[in-house]
Design an enzyme around this catalytic site. Structure first.
Site, mmCIF file in Angstrom:
data_model
loop_
_atom_site.group_PDB
_atom_site.id
_atom_site.type_symbol
_atom_site.label_atom_id
_atom_site.label_comp_id
_atom_site.label_asym_id
_atom_site.label_seq_id
_atom_site.Cartn_x
_atom_site.Cartn_y
_atom_site.Cartn_z
ATOM 1 N N ASN A 1 0.860 -1.181 0.000
ATOM 2 C CA ASN A 1 0.000 0.000 0.000
ATOM 3 C C ASN A 1 0.899 1.235 0.000
ATOM 4 O OD1 ASN A 1 -1.873 2.029 0.425
ATOM 5 N ND2 ASN A 1 -2.322 1.453 2.539
ATOM 6 N N TRP A 2 0.966 1.917 -1.142
ATOM 7 C CA TRP A 2 1.846 3.085 -1.254
ATOM 8 C C TRP A 2 1.273 4.315 -0.570
ATOM 9 C CZ3 TRP A 2 5.063 3.930 -6.304
ATOM 10 C CH2 TRP A 2 5.942 2.845 -6.470
ATOM 11 N N LYS A 3 0.004 4.267 -0.178
ATOM 12 C CA LYS A 3 -0.650 5.411 0.471
ATOM 13 C C LYS A 3 -0.491 6.661 -0.412
ATOM 14 C CE LYS A 3 -0.073 3.145 4.885
ATOM 15 N NZ LYS A 3 0.123 3.264 6.346
ATOM 16 N N HIS B 1 -9.475 0.780 5.326
ATOM 17 C CA HIS B 1 -8.203 1.034 6.005
ATOM 18 C C HIS B 1 -8.429 1.997 7.166
ATOM 19 C CE1 HIS B 1 -4.047 2.217 6.708
ATOM 20 N NE2 HIS B 1 -3.677 1.151 6.015
ATOM 21 N N GLU C 1 -6.765 4.380 8.277
ATOM 22 C CA GLU C 1 -6.508 5.790 7.986
ATOM 23 C C GLU C 1 -7.702 6.434 7.303
ATOM 24 O OE1 GLU C 1 -1.722 4.970 7.672
ATOM 25 O OE2 GLU C 1 -2.866 5.333 5.843
ATOM 26 N N GLU D 1 -5.004 -5.279 10.556
ATOM 27 C CA GLU D 1 -3.984 -4.273 10.792
ATOM 28 C C GLU D 1 -4.274 -3.559 12.112
ATOM 29 O OE1 GLU D 1 -1.932 -2.718 6.891
ATOM 30 O OE2 GLU D 1 -3.847 -1.739 7.203
ATOM 31 N N GLY E 1 2.676 1.994 10.820
ATOM 32 C CA GLY E 1 3.619 3.088 10.679
ATOM 33 C C GLY E 1 4.301 3.522 11.949
ATOM 34 N N SER F 1 3.701 -2.404 10.216
ATOM 35 C CA SER F 1 5.159 -2.355 10.355
ATOM 36 C C SER F 1 5.821 -3.680 9.988
ATOM 37 C CB SER F 1 5.551 -1.932 11.781
ATOM 38 O OG SER F 1 5.062 -0.633 12.073
ATOM 39 N N GLY G 1 2.997 -1.349 4.227
ATOM 40 C CA GLY G 1 2.968 0.077 3.934
ATOM 41 C C GLY G 1 4.305 0.584 3.430
ATOM 42 N N GLY G 2 5.050 1.265 4.294
ATOM 43 C CA GLY G 2 6.274 1.931 3.883
ATOM 44 C C GLY G 2 7.290 1.037 3.207
#
Length: 240
Positions: free
Chosen positions: A9-11, A92, A94, A162, A168, A200, A221-222
């Site tokens: 997920n590049w967000k 999600h 967020e 999640e 994150g 993470s 994610g990251g």
């Protein structure tokens, strides 16, 4: 057996020049025994669909429940599909937090994804306060009951757990915590639906997570932004 998924997920990250990372990921996962999906910002989906990929599938990060209409700034599942997406993230944390999306909203988005022929990657997760209060499983089951429409199958839906407190933050749920949740999800959702863990996830902890019985992959994610970080996670999954 459920399908294994290494999903990224590049967000709100990435420009067209960054799509070279998707091509590098594609090269790195070509012979692996798992499906790889990268969920991109909507602006990159069409450009990515034109790349000479062999393995990596492309997804979106959100879809409006309606197919079209007066919804300035939104994007429909049909638009994502036309741009080249095969998957879309719904629910999600967020989105639930930043945009106030409710379980009912997530359910409608998931139904819209199916309508457009997309596979929904439906996210659930508890906050730190909820976990410390011993409410984790009740919160997650309530989210599933409210967010997952009737008609969900292993072909149209992937469930991603999640924990909100691990996204994150660098914190990762312990194997025992992940196993408790995923075992409960398996009991509720049956033997075929893919169950992913997110929060993470990195190359350093991936193998330990994927060794758990009911963890079928990860929503990353990251660490999905760079092939050098993401491909080792996918390899760990393939070897699990």
């Amino acid at each position: 057996m459920p399908q294994k998924y290494a999903a990224g997920n590049w967000k709100m990250n990435g420009l067209v020049t960054d799509l070279t990372e998707v091509l590098e990921i594609d090269k790195g996962v070509a012979d692996l025994a798992c499906q790889t999906v990268i969920c991109l910002p909507a602006t990159l989906i069409y450009a990515a669909d034109g790349d000479p990929r062999q393995t990596v599938e492309i997804g979106g990060q959100y879809c409006h429940p309606a197919a079209s209409g007066a919804h300035t700034g939104d994007i429909s599942a049909e638009m994502l599909a036309e741009a080249g997406a095969s998957y879309v993230i719904t629910g999600h944390s967020e989105r639930r937090t930043d945009h106030g999306e409710t379980d009912a909203d997530v359910r409608a988005q998931t139904e819209a994804a199916w309508r457009a022929g997309l596979v929904a990657i439906l996210c659930i997760g508890e906050t730190l306060d909820q976990r410390e209060a011993g409410e984790t499983l009740s919160v997650l089951m309530s989210q599933i009951d409210g967010s997952l429409p009737e008609g969900a199958t292993a072909e149209n839906t992937i469930l991603a757990y999640e924990p909100v407190w691990a996204i994150g933050t660098g914190k990762v749920a312990t194997p025992d915590q992940v196993a408790e949740v995923h075992d409960a999800l398996r009991e509720k959702l049956g033997p075929e639906m893919s169950l992913l863990y997110g929060g993470s996830v990195k190359a350093a902890n991936a193998a330990e997570l994927f060794a758990l019985t009911n963890v079928d992959g990860a929503l990353v994610g990251g660490a999905s932004l760079k092939a050098a970080d993401f491909v080792p996670i996918a390899k760990a999954l393939s070897e699990s």
